[in-house]
Write an enzyme that holds these catalytic residues in place. Structure first.
Site, PDB file in Angstrom:
ATOM      1  N   LYS A 185     -22.088   5.079  31.722  1.00 39.56           N
ATOM      2  CA  LYS A 185     -21.921   5.447  33.138  1.00 39.56           C
ATOM      3  C   LYS A 185     -21.178   6.784  33.131  1.00 39.56           C
ATOM      4  CE  LYS A 185     -20.474   5.447  37.548  1.00 39.56           C
ATOM      5  NZ  LYS A 185     -19.845   6.783  37.497  1.00 39.56           N
ATOM      6  N   GLY A 242      -9.608   5.073  32.115  1.00 40.54           N
ATOM      7  CA  GLY A 242      -9.457   5.533  33.495  1.00 40.54           C
ATOM      8  C   GLY A 242      -8.318   4.826  34.181  1.00 40.54           C
ATOM      9  N   SER A 243      -8.503   4.540  35.450  1.00 44.06           N
ATOM     10  CA  SER A 243      -7.406   4.006  36.263  1.00 44.06           C
ATOM     11  C   SER A 243      -7.202   2.513  36.006  1.00 44.06           C
ATOM     12  CB  SER A 243      -7.711   4.213  37.748  1.00 44.06           C
ATOM     13  OG  SER A 243      -8.830   3.430  38.119  1.00 44.06           O
ATOM     14  N   GLY A 246      -9.565   0.560  38.302  1.00 42.36           N
ATOM     15  CA  GLY A 246     -10.939   0.540  37.796  1.00 42.36           C
ATOM     16  C   GLY A 246     -11.076  -0.405  36.617  1.00 42.36           C
ATOM     17  N   GLY A 247     -10.133  -0.318  35.672  1.00 39.60           N
ATOM     18  CA  GLY A 247     -10.178  -1.200  34.503  1.00 39.60           C
ATOM     19  C   GLY A 247     -10.086  -2.661  34.906  1.00 39.60           C
ATOM     20  N   GLU A 266      -8.729   1.293  28.601  1.00 37.45           N
ATOM     21  CA  GLU A 266      -7.465   1.997  28.396  1.00 37.45           C
ATOM     22  C   GLU A 266      -7.058   2.533  29.753  1.00 37.45           C
ATOM     23  OE1 GLU A 266      -7.488   5.659  26.047  1.00 37.45           O
ATOM     24  OE2 GLU A 266      -5.774   5.939  27.358  1.00 37.45           O
ATOM     25  N   CYS A 303      -3.258  10.549  28.696  1.00 39.64           N
ATOM     26  CA  CYS A 303      -2.774   9.165  28.733  1.00 39.64           C
ATOM     27  C   CYS A 303      -1.483   9.016  27.932  1.00 39.64           C
ATOM     28  CB  CYS A 303      -3.853   8.229  28.225  1.00 39.64           C
ATOM     29  SG  CYS A 303      -4.767   8.907  26.854  1.00 39.64           S
TER      30      CYS A 303
HETATM   31  P1  NAP Z   1     -11.324   5.857  37.560  1.00 40.54           P
HETATM   32  O1  NAP Z   1     -11.256   6.086  39.017  1.00 40.54           O
HETATM   33  O2  NAP Z   1     -10.855   4.555  37.055  1.00 40.54           O
HETATM   34  O3  NAP Z   1     -12.854   6.084  37.119  1.00 40.54           O
HETATM   35  C1  NAP Z   1     -13.308   5.885  35.781  1.00 40.54           C
HETATM   36  C2  NAP Z   1     -14.763   5.427  35.824  1.00 40.54           C
HETATM   37  O4  NAP Z   1     -14.849   4.070  36.268  1.00 40.54           O
HETATM   38  C3  NAP Z   1     -15.656   6.221  36.758  1.00 40.54           C
HETATM   39  O5  NAP Z   1     -16.958   6.286  36.207  1.00 40.54           O
HETATM   40  C4  NAP Z   1     -15.662   5.391  38.015  1.00 40.54           C
HETATM   41  O6  NAP Z   1     -16.807   5.591  38.803  1.00 40.54           O
HETATM   42  C5  NAP Z   1     -15.616   3.983  37.447  1.00 40.54           C
HETATM   43  N1  NAP Z   1     -14.922   3.031  38.327  1.00 40.54           N
HETATM   44  C6  NAP Z   1     -13.675   3.176  38.842  1.00 40.54           C
HETATM   45  N2  NAP Z   1     -13.324   2.082  39.546  1.00 40.54           N
HETATM   46  C7  NAP Z   1     -14.378   1.226  39.474  1.00 40.54           C
HETATM   47  C8  NAP Z   1     -14.625  -0.063  40.019  1.00 40.54           C
HETATM   48  N3  NAP Z   1     -13.733  -0.684  40.800  1.00 40.54           N
HETATM   49  N4  NAP Z   1     -15.810  -0.653  39.745  1.00 40.54           N
HETATM   50  C9  NAP Z   1     -16.731  -0.025  38.979  1.00 40.54           C
HETATM   51  N5  NAP Z   1     -16.560   1.197  38.445  1.00 40.54           N
HETATM   52  C10 NAP Z   1     -15.390   1.835  38.688  1.00 40.54           C
HETATM   53  O7  NAP Z   1     -10.534   6.945  36.768  1.00 40.54           O
HETATM   54  P2  NAP Z   1     -10.409   8.520  36.968  1.00 40.54           P
HETATM   55  O8  NAP Z   1     -11.251   9.006  38.082  1.00 40.54           O
HETATM   56  O9  NAP Z   1     -10.697   9.097  35.665  1.00 40.54           O
HETATM   57  O10 NAP Z   1      -8.901   8.761  37.276  1.00 40.54           O
HETATM   58  C11 NAP Z   1      -8.205   8.179  38.329  1.00 40.54           C
HETATM   59  C12 NAP Z   1      -6.825   7.758  37.840  1.00 40.54           C
HETATM   60  O11 NAP Z   1      -6.945   7.088  36.581  1.00 40.54           O
HETATM   61  C13 NAP Z   1      -5.851   8.864  37.549  1.00 40.54           C
HETATM   62  O12 NAP Z   1      -5.167   9.296  38.677  1.00 40.54           O
HETATM   63  C14 NAP Z   1      -4.935   8.230  36.542  1.00 40.54           C
HETATM   64  O13 NAP Z   1      -3.939   7.501  37.167  1.00 40.54           O
HETATM   65  C15 NAP Z   1      -5.804   7.298  35.786  1.00 40.54           C
HETATM   66  N6  NAP Z   1      -6.235   7.806  34.474  1.00 40.54           N
HETATM   67  C16 NAP Z   1      -5.641   7.308  33.384  1.00 40.54           C
HETATM   68  C17 NAP Z   1      -6.048   7.729  32.148  1.00 40.54           C
HETATM   69  C18 NAP Z   1      -5.435   7.177  30.928  1.00 40.54           C
HETATM   70  O14 NAP Z   1      -5.853   7.575  29.865  1.00 40.54           O
HETATM   71  N7  NAP Z   1      -4.504   6.266  30.994  1.00 40.54           N
HETATM   72  C19 NAP Z   1      -7.065   8.658  32.008  1.00 40.54           C
HETATM   73  C20 NAP Z   1      -7.692   9.144  33.147  1.00 40.54           C
HETATM   74  C21 NAP Z   1      -7.253   8.690  34.375  1.00 40.54           C
HETATM   75  P3  NAP Z   1     -16.982   6.950  39.634  1.00 40.54           P
HETATM   76  O15 NAP Z   1     -17.329   8.020  38.638  1.00 40.54           O
HETATM   77  O16 NAP Z   1     -18.109   6.662  40.541  1.00 40.54           O
HETATM   78  O17 NAP Z   1     -15.685   7.197  40.339  1.00 40.54           O
END
Ligand code: NAP
Length: 528
Positions: A185, A242-243, A246-247, A266, A303
């Site tokens: 994805k 990611g978030s 989301g995880g 992660e 991260c």
């Molecule tokens: P994200 O919003 O979690 O998105 C990551 C992926 O997962 C994207 O492809 C997203 O789709 C998908 N997704 C998110 N929520 C989902 C759900 N409920 N159901 C199904 N798929 C879902 O992460 P991000 O945009 O990279 O960053 C947002 C926040 O994540 C940051 O502000 C930060 O706090 C955190 N983050 C943490 C790390 C780490 O390594 N710890 C790294 C990056 C970000 P879409 O593409 O359609 O949005």
């Protein structure tokens, strides 16, 4: 291969226009949308990619280690063949500078090559042989174990590493090495970068004569695609960065399936850095400079960013605080990855600044897509009384906690959730620092995936001994690493063969050991 981005997904080795809603990429540096239109896939297209991956699994996992190693090398070569177009598109979609992205491309390529080397060396299958003991009472059968791929893996690219943790990043490399087809994805923050890399993988699949279902790239924005993907019965494991929300959503979807599957997510970490007194006295100013560089690298969007600093209250810690604020002050605001991430950073800064007992040592001027460094200070007692202070702020902000004594510092560490890393700044020859570190280590071993001395947590080596993981919420499964060769274990499971005739055994378990791979025979490691 043409480098024209067309806004397409890749299913069955073919470019496919999604049937869902169109969307555009966004350039956070220029604050404007960039073409072309991307078309999100619909549920039927997600299902098609998953069915093809399932159908490709047996043929793909039947390839030899050397064939899959050559394939991974070919993916690396095809990524390099994309040339500057890849770097330029990634710069536009992420706001990250050229040097960083060129370095990340090198890391991505080396990661693929590291897994290729692992396959050529052969021990990844962890072959074990317990030879038959026919005269024992009861007799022992001939038992042989090896690890095999779990099946098709869904990979979610990370926004903050558009190459190294994305379409052909660590999760994909580990899964492909394990013999698992991959359905990616694409992260909606860098769809053009994803399309270019996806086409490189598809070209490698074609050149190596592999089934087209081995790899698919699904483009789209919105949570429906990820949810449908994780729930598809062909998918057998998930890799995500990611978030936390989301995880957690993907973990819940995976657990609610008729056949639950593992999710390796992660998510969230604040990476405590502990300043032990000997180190603080001997080189507090140097540590402050190093800390400021680590905190602001990549506008803090790592991260492993050092979001929490712990020390014992006193003049040395005060001097450190002043030196760190001075080192951070000249650092200009930088472009963050997306307006959403920049907004979340600014809200996080505001929330922390508003907590009782928190003082701002430095507040940079963040706004729009720009994030500037911030440094806050509080006491151990205030931190212990307020769980909100330990929330991750994704960006260049950190909280310095002045603890009354080592007991309080230990209590702060005990109260933390799982972390990717913890850092000890200590003097190697200082008995008091070593004694304090010995007291902290059992707690740190329970809490984190990687313990460092006298460095900073940003900068994650891709190697055999690296662990990029940690207890929840650093990851959803603290037994795993998403970086380094250990990452392959997430996508493997053991199979035992009892009394199978030689002709039916997989080559790695047969006699003689023709490749000379390391095997555990009757308990002892041997290449025989
Ligand atoms: P994200 O919003 O979690 O998105 C990551 C992926 O997962 C994207 O492809 C997203 O789709 C998908 N997704 C998110 N929520 C989902 C759900 N409920 N159901 C199904 N798929 C879902 O992460 P991000 O945009 O990279 O960053 C947002 C926040 O994540 C940051 O502000 C930060 O706090 C955190 N983050 C943490 C790390 C780490 O390594 N710890 C790294 C990056 C970000 P879409 O593409 O359609 O949005």
């Amino acid at each position: 291969m043409s480098n024209n981005i067309q806004g397409l997904s890749l299913i069955g080795g073919q470019p496919v226009r999604g049937n869902g809603k169109p969307f555009q990429a966004f350039d956070p540096g220029r604050n404007e949308a960039i073409g072309p239109d991307f078309h999100a896939v619909d549920a039927a297209q997600v299902a098609e990619a998953c069915v093809l991956a399932g159908a490709a699994f047996d043929a793909y996992r039947a390839t030899s280690d050397h064939e899959r190693a050559d394939f991974l090398d070919q993916v690396a070569a095809q990524i390099l063949a994309l040339g500057d177009a890849l770097v330029e598109r990634a710069m536009a979609e992420t706001g990250l500078p050229r040097a960083r992205l060129e370095g990340e491309r090198g890391r991505t390529v080396n990661q693929l090559k590291l897994f290729a080397e692992l396959l050529r060396e052969g021990s990844w299958q962890d072959a074990r042989i317990d030879t038959a003991l026919p005269t024992r009472t009861p007799p022992r059968p001939d038992l042989r174990l090896r690890f095999v791929g779990v099946g098709p893996v869904a990979v979610f690219g990370a926004s903050n590493f558009p190459l190294a943790f994305s379409v052909a990043g660590g999760d994909t490399a580990a899964a492909l090495a394990a013999g698992c087809p991959v359905v990616v994805k694409a992260h909606s923050a860098h769809p053009g970068t994803s399309e270019l890399v996806g086409r490189a993988v598809v070209e490698a699949v074609r050149q190596c004569g592999l089934p087209a279902g081995v790899f698919a790239l699904l483009t789209g924005s919105g949570h429906g695609i990820g949810d449908t993907l994780v729930r598809h019965p062909a998918i057998q494991a998930v890799g995500f960065t990611g978030s936390r929300s989301g995880g957690l959503a993907l973990m819940a979807a995976a657990a609610a399936r008729p056949q639950p599957i593992p999710v390796y997510a992660e998510m969230s970490s604040i990476n405590p850095v502990v300043l032990l007194p000997g180190a603080l006295t001997a080189r507090g100013a140097d540590i402050a400079t190093g800390f400021a560089a680590s905190l602001t690298m990549g506008v803090g969007q790592f991260c492993t960013n050092p979001g929490l600093v712990l020390g014992l209250a006193g003049p040395d810690l005060d001097r450190f605080a002043q030196a760190a604020a001075e080192a951070l002050k000249p650092v200009a605001a930088g472009t963050m990855l997306t307006p959403g991430i920049a907004g979340a950073y600014q809200r996080g800064e505001e929330q922390l600044a508003g907590q009782p007992g928190v003082e701002a040592l430095l507040r940079g001027e963040s706004g729009g897509c720009q994030g500037a460094p911030s440094l806050f200070r509080t006491t151990g007692a205030a931190f212990l009384a307020n769980h909100a202070m330990s929330a991750e702020i994704f960006g260049p902000a950190s909280l310095l906690v002045a603890c009354r004594d080592l007991d309080e510092l230990l209590a702060v560490l005990e109260g933390l959730e799982g972390q990717l890393t913890a850092t000890l700044q200590l003097q190697d020859e200082d008995e008091a620092d070593l004694a304090a570190a010995r007291r902290l280590l059992p707690t740190l071993e329970r809490k984190v995936g990687r313990i460092l001395a006298n460095g900073f947590p940003t900068g994650v080596e891709v190697s055999t001994a690296m662990v990029h993981g940690g207890p929840f919420p650093a990851t959803s499964d603290g037994r795993s690493s998403s970086v380094g060769t250990a990452a392959i274990q997430r996508f493997l499971r053991p199979v035992c063969y009892q009394n199978l005739p030689r002709a039916l055994l997989p080559p790695v378990l047969r006699e003689p050991n023709e490749r000379g791979v390391w095997r555990r025979r009757d308990g002892a490691l041997t290449r025989n």
